[in-house]
Design an enzyme around this catalytic site. Sequence first.
Site, PDB file in Angstrom:
ATOM      1  N   GLY A  62      42.008 -82.258  24.156  1.00  0.00           N
ATOM      2  CA  GLY A  62      43.001 -82.375  23.777  1.00  0.00           C
ATOM      3  C   GLY A  62      41.875 -83.155  22.120  1.00  0.00           C
ATOM      4  O   GLY A  62      40.848 -82.995  22.647  1.00  0.00           O
ATOM      5  N   ALA A  85      40.269 -86.023  22.466  1.00  0.00           N
ATOM      6  CA  ALA A  85      39.299 -87.055  22.754  1.00  0.00           C
ATOM      7  C   ALA A  85      38.869 -85.380  24.124  1.00  0.00           C
ATOM      8  O   ALA A  85      37.113 -86.112  23.685  1.00  0.00           O
ATOM      9  CB  ALA A  85      39.885 -87.951  24.211  1.00  0.00           C
ATOM     10  N   ARG A  89      56.819-100.461  14.446  1.00  0.00           N
ATOM     11  CA  ARG A  89      57.408 -99.247  14.875  1.00  0.00           C
ATOM     12  C   ARG A  89      58.781-100.556  16.094  1.00  0.00           C
ATOM     13  O   ARG A  89      59.528 -99.949  16.261  1.00  0.00           O
ATOM     14  CB  ARG A  89      56.361 -98.895  15.737  1.00  0.00           C
ATOM     15  CG  ARG A  89      55.819 -97.845  14.476  1.00  0.00           C
ATOM     16  CD  ARG A  89      55.200 -96.845  15.909  1.00  0.00           C
ATOM     17  NE  ARG A  89      54.682 -95.335  13.981  1.00  0.00           N
ATOM     18  CZ  ARG A  89      53.444 -94.897  14.814  1.00  0.00           C
ATOM     19  NH1 ARG A  89      53.602 -94.378  16.499  1.00  0.00           N
ATOM     20  NH2 ARG A  89      53.084 -94.072  13.835  1.00  0.00           N
ATOM     21  N   GLU A 117      44.374 -91.741  24.950  1.00  0.00           N
ATOM     22  CA  GLU A 117      45.542 -92.429  25.193  1.00  0.00           C
ATOM     23  C   GLU A 117      45.495 -92.027  26.941  1.00  0.00           C
ATOM     24  O   GLU A 117      46.361 -93.326  27.133  1.00  0.00           O
ATOM     25  CB  GLU A 117      46.763 -91.302  24.930  1.00  0.00           C
ATOM     26  CG  GLU A 117      47.685 -91.795  24.724  1.00  0.00           C
ATOM     27  CD  GLU A 117      49.201 -90.887  24.437  1.00  0.00           C
ATOM     28  OE1 GLU A 117      49.034 -90.156  23.473  1.00  0.00           O
ATOM     29  OE2 GLU A 117      50.080 -91.226  25.019  1.00  0.00           O
TER      30      GLU A 117
HETATM   31  C1  LIG Z   1      54.529 -86.154  18.508  1.00  0.00           C
HETATM   32  C2  LIG Z   1      53.860 -87.092  17.655  1.00  0.00           C
HETATM   33  C3  LIG Z   1      52.722 -86.935  16.499  1.00  0.00           C
HETATM   34  C4  LIG Z   1      52.223 -88.194  16.715  1.00  0.00           C
HETATM   35  N1  LIG Z   1      51.457 -88.429  15.754  1.00  0.00           N
HETATM   36  C5  LIG Z   1      50.433 -89.206  15.424  1.00  0.00           C
HETATM   37  C6  LIG Z   1      49.667 -89.639  14.028  1.00  0.00           C
HETATM   38  O1  LIG Z   1      50.587 -88.901  12.581  1.00  0.00           O
HETATM   39  N2  LIG Z   1      48.709 -90.330  13.968  1.00  0.00           N
HETATM   40  C7  LIG Z   1      48.682 -90.985  15.149  1.00  0.00           C
HETATM   41  O2  LIG Z   1      47.122 -91.144  15.205  1.00  0.00           O
HETATM   42  N3  LIG Z   1      48.145 -90.044  16.303  1.00  0.00           N
HETATM   43  C8  LIG Z   1      49.982 -89.689  16.493  1.00  0.00           C
HETATM   44  N4  LIG Z   1      50.374 -89.577  17.362  1.00  0.00           N
HETATM   45  C9  LIG Z   1      49.655 -89.470  18.864  1.00  0.00           C
HETATM   46  C10 LIG Z   1      47.831 -89.143  19.452  1.00  0.00           C
HETATM   47  O3  LIG Z   1      48.724 -87.365  18.776  1.00  0.00           O
HETATM   48  C11 LIG Z   1      48.081 -88.933  20.649  1.00  0.00           C
HETATM   49  O4  LIG Z   1      47.899 -90.199  20.786  1.00  0.00           O
HETATM   50  C12 LIG Z   1      46.626 -87.912  21.409  1.00  0.00           C
HETATM   51  O5  LIG Z   1      46.324 -86.773  20.280  1.00  0.00           O
HETATM   52  C13 LIG Z   1      46.266 -87.805  22.002  1.00  0.00           C
HETATM   53  O6  LIG Z   1      45.494 -87.125  22.216  1.00  0.00           O
HETATM   54  P1  LIG Z   1      44.413 -87.317  23.481  1.00  0.00           P
HETATM   55  O7  LIG Z   1      43.369 -86.410  23.731  1.00  0.00           O
HETATM   56  O8  LIG Z   1      44.349 -87.896  24.124  1.00  0.00           O
HETATM   57  O9  LIG Z   1      44.928 -85.870  25.079  1.00  0.00           O
HETATM   58  P2  LIG Z   1      46.297 -84.830  24.909  1.00  0.00           P
HETATM   59  O10 LIG Z   1      46.339 -84.006  22.876  1.00  0.00           O
HETATM   60  O11 LIG Z   1      46.743 -85.369  25.234  1.00  0.00           O
HETATM   61  O12 LIG Z   1      45.520 -84.261  25.186  1.00  0.00           O
HETATM   62  C14 LIG Z   1      45.506 -83.612  26.925  1.00  0.00           C
HETATM   63  C15 LIG Z   1      44.390 -82.815  27.200  1.00  0.00           C
HETATM   64  O13 LIG Z   1      44.583 -83.751  28.950  1.00  0.00           O
HETATM   65  C16 LIG Z   1      44.647 -82.198  29.758  1.00  0.00           C
HETATM   66  N5  LIG Z   1      45.297 -82.553  30.771  1.00  0.00           N
HETATM   67  C17 LIG Z   1      46.397 -82.957  31.216  1.00  0.00           C
HETATM   68  N6  LIG Z   1      46.152 -83.350  32.737  1.00  0.00           N
HETATM   69  C18 LIG Z   1      45.198 -82.501  33.125  1.00  0.00           C
HETATM   70  C19 LIG Z   1      44.838 -82.350  34.824  1.00  0.00           C
HETATM   71  N7  LIG Z   1      45.373 -82.600  35.278  1.00  0.00           N
HETATM   72  N8  LIG Z   1      44.277 -80.576  34.176  1.00  0.00           N
HETATM   73  C20 LIG Z   1      43.389 -80.291  33.675  1.00  0.00           C
HETATM   74  N9  LIG Z   1      44.178 -80.632  32.631  1.00  0.00           N
HETATM   75  C21 LIG Z   1      44.807 -82.033  32.417  1.00  0.00           C
HETATM   76  C22 LIG Z   1      46.539 -81.259  28.999  1.00  0.00           C
HETATM   77  O14 LIG Z   1      45.833 -79.538  29.137  1.00  0.00           O
HETATM   78  C23 LIG Z   1      44.811 -81.746  27.434  1.00  0.00           C
HETATM   79  O15 LIG Z   1      44.482 -80.224  27.181  1.00  0.00           O
HETATM   80  C24 LIG Z   1      51.485 -89.048  17.858  1.00  0.00           C
HETATM   81  C25 LIG Z   1      52.271 -88.293  19.183  1.00  0.00           C
HETATM   82  C26 LIG Z   1      52.694 -87.410  19.550  1.00  0.00           C
HETATM   83  C27 LIG Z   1      53.395 -87.126  20.090  1.00  0.00           C
END
Ligand SMILES: Cc1cc2nc3c(=O)[nH]c(=O)nc-3n(C[C@H](O)[C@H](O)[C@H](O)COP(=O)(O)OP(=O)(O)OC[C@H]3O[C@@H](n4cnc5c(N)ncnc54)[C@H](O)[C@@H]3O)c2cc1C
Lengths: 256, 658
Positions: free
Chosen positions: B42, B44, B330, B446
């Site tokens: 994602g 990150a 919120r 996250e």
């Molecule tokens: C509908 C919605 C709208 C949002 N809008 C906003 C906004 O406008 N502004 C804002 O700042 N935030 C917003 N957020 C929050 C934000 O989108 C998320 O917190 C953030 O994108 C998380 O990013 P990440 O890279 O940490 O994880 P994610 O994008 O969730 O990525 C997780 C990754 O881990 C991988 N993964 C997970 N478990 C495993 C495993 N066991 N093995 C291999 N791969 C795995 C997945 O395949 C994926 O690639 C929103 C959230 C939602 C739900």
Amino acid sequence: MEHYNMNLTLKVWKQKNNKAKGAFETYKVSGISSEMSFLEMFDVLNEQLVAENKEPIAFDHDCREGICGMCSMYINGRAHGPWHQTTTCQLHMREYKDGDTIVVEPWRANSFPVIKDLVVDRSAFDRIVAAGGYISVNTGNAQDANCLPVDKQRADESFAAATCIGCGACVAACPNTSAMLFVSAKVSHLALLPQGEPERKSRAVNMIHQMDTEDFGSCTNIGACEAECPKGISLENIARLNREYLGAMFSGSKEA
Amino acid sequence: MALNSKIPSGQLDSKWKTYKSTCKLVNPANKRSLEIIVVGTGLAGASAAATLGEMGYKVKAFCFQDSPRRAHSIAAQGGINAAKNYQNDGDSTYRLFYDTIKGGDYRAREGNVHRLAEVSANIIDQCVAQGVPFAREYGGLLSNRSFGGTQVQRTFYAAGQTGQQLLIGAYQGLERQVSLGNVEMHSRHEMLEIVMVDGKARGIIARNLVTGELERHFGHAVLLCTGGYGNVFYLSTNAMGSNVTAAWKAHKQGAFFGNPCYTQIHPTCIPVSGDHQSKLTLMSESLRNDGRIWVPKAKGDNRKATDIPEEERDYYLERRYPAFGNLVPRDVASRAAKERCDAGFGVGSSKMAVYLDFASAIERYGKVEAHKQGLHTTDKNTIMALGRDVVKEKYGNLFDMYAKITGENPYEIPMRIYPAVHYTMGGLWVDYELMTTVPNLYALGEANFSDHGANRLGASALMQGLADGYFVIPYTLGNNLANDISTKAIPTDHPAFVAAEKDVNDRINRLMNIKGTESVESFHKRLGKIMWDKCGMARNAKGLTEAIEEIKALRKEFWSNVRVPGDIKEFNPELDKAGRVADFLELGELMCIDALNRNESCGGHFREESQTEEGEAQRDDEHFMFVSAWEYKADSQFELHKEALDYEVVHPSARSYK
Ligand SMILES: Cc1cc2nc3c(=O)[nH]c(=O)nc-3n(C[C@H](O)[C@H](O)[C@H](O)COP(=O)(O)OP(=O)(O)OC[C@H]3O[C@@H](n4cnc5c(N)ncnc54)[C@H](O)[C@@H]3O)c2cc1C
Ligand code: SF4
Ligand code: FES
């Protein structure tokens, strides 16, 4: 909105794996609410199959909001089903009525081999992007964002092209299984921005080259892709890609 | 074990600068022999993998979707914060830092949050350079909008698809590194175990989701960028596949879990329509700029919204919080909606919804538009039509999404909305360097607990994910790996890999061999209901105590009666889901334990025992000014470690929005 329940007949493509031969299987589902999404109707069917000790139907999905591009069902002969500019996951059951029969197939294209049932392998799209669908800038290289004003209209057009979700419906809808709409959306997104300028020629050439390597068909301007694209990606992008490509070839750019 | 957050000493605004200029570096030749595993792509993970690849590390990245471009980050709508002060409205690094600390109800670390604010501006620069098409003004410069909990306009956005555009930017960077051979991408792979060698994380066991085969992968360090665990509630705005498995496996290998009970319930989501519901859809916070929230003044009023006259409507947020009105944060907005519905004033067929009404905004914009066009009309229809066009340009994609899901036209009748689980502030405990309590194991985005305290402000999760991946980990990883340059790659026939793979294999076999009668989905729904009812928007000791027992019983039932169809060595989504639900069944218990332990209300965590006479949340700084970091001991046994929060610059005070 009046809610109602319905009973349906589903003819779904079942295929154990890439090597097995597939076939349609017929299922009955009952008590489907008009408020359900199409995939929720599949959830109901799968729960039913698990309860009957049968194997559920494999299908791709994740966001269920029309943005991740994962869902991919070919429904009654149309990629993503009947609703205009709508992904499979956003299609809702109020489209159907009691007694309907719905035929569901995977995307069909040589470049998208079936993994199982309705799940296909779209990694060719990643390889096309890896061939040049980026701007070569390392982390930390950037100047202040507002040092580079971008004409609003071009920025908006670039954004419109960038909304492509990489679902592959354009390929599935095309009688030639061409990937031109997808590739043109990526090329347009970057070609319309000043940041994309330095690699403009090599990008178009390299991405087209990779597309051909992946065995996608050629574009004969049928327009089925645009009609079925859930994000309304315009055929103008294909025209732009053709110009970009020809321009690059005339100026002798072959590769990055 | 004593927790060491490793916050650098010195003035708040010089901590990160000093760290960067004094941390250890790894020279280019050595980077080439250091292998890094990045789980999750994602925002990150993709930003981290791309950047580390650019720097010369050998990176292997993993995701469970079919492409890194589909990570849940893609769904983020509203925007990303940055202290650019392009609007000349008084923004600064300090102000972004302060708003985030206050928004988090004084439960985050000052040092981390200040660093986040410092690098926020670089994120926007980087994204623009990559070609992220942010919204622009006619002069060609970047546009901003405002979000809840702030008084400045610092949110950068790309229509209602900001997450998509940011992720595509990071994904392109990642694919570029793939093509250069610096990153090896493994899609449709799920990490199922961390491999520990001599007390350090040195690899993972992953399952190829297409073939079902288990694979061993070595890394000098492992980065978990696996997102949040909101799906423990079954219904949430998260994507269907979002899960806690990676973080939970790490937890069981010794990584402490930070503040597991801190959950964000977002006030404006499309309400549940029936038992078939599989997920909930967010309607962006930006809508509260123009929408007014109300319920009928009379209980059980069944008239159509448009038939209820103005004086019979209760604009309860405006009534209760005159200073902030519809723009309260919120957590406050969510609780107020629940209060009205519980009291019997809810609307719609389920009565678990309130109205979000755009009629007055449409009329207001319509009048402005008529004036602009020189129309001297008072015709209501003309004005409303003009106004609808303005609203369409601002929120068109959200209105379309609403119409597709509900079959109702939100331009004509008010939206029905209700709060839904959206984000988890809790996650793996990490120090300032983003390292967990397991050496060489990091958590980003996250998946970690770090920067949002007890409540995240809108538009700050995207900022944090990209800050961690682009600008923090490249320094902090090097500082640690500089000590590891002589460690040779460990062959994957090492006993630790063999044993870890065996554990995973045994567990999968156990799941498959239960051959019970109840589906995975059904267990997940039942867990979700316990969590939502007893560890949701409002929590109390009695409910939490019950929930803990109920979850234990449900877990037992799961392990004796779940039915997982299909085979192990094939594409089997039911098996993938079974493993994830099994982990949720353990996490849910810890969340309740944490919520029970924290006998105060703060941010998204509302303990009914701790409220003011007016029903507002009451923090207890004297007893709870700490991060709860839980250590896994054995099944159902967790030990609490406290990391005290020292506020050196900001003075915590009560949050009031009256
Ligand atoms: C509908 C919605 C709208 C949002 N809008 C906003 C906004 O406008 N502004 C804002 O700042 N935030 C917003 N957020 C929050 C934000 O989108 C998320 O917190 C953030 O994108 C998380 O990013 P990440 O890279 O940490 O994880 P994610 O994008 O969730 O990525 C997780 C990754 O881990 C991988 N993964 C997970 N478990 C495993 C495993 N066991 N093995 C291999 N791969 C795995 C997945 O395949 C994926 O690639 C929103 C959230 C939602 C739900
Ligand atoms: S162009 Fe349209 S149909 Fe093709 S991949 Fe993109 S969004 Fe899907
Ligand atoms: S499931 Fe994400 S677009 Fe349909």
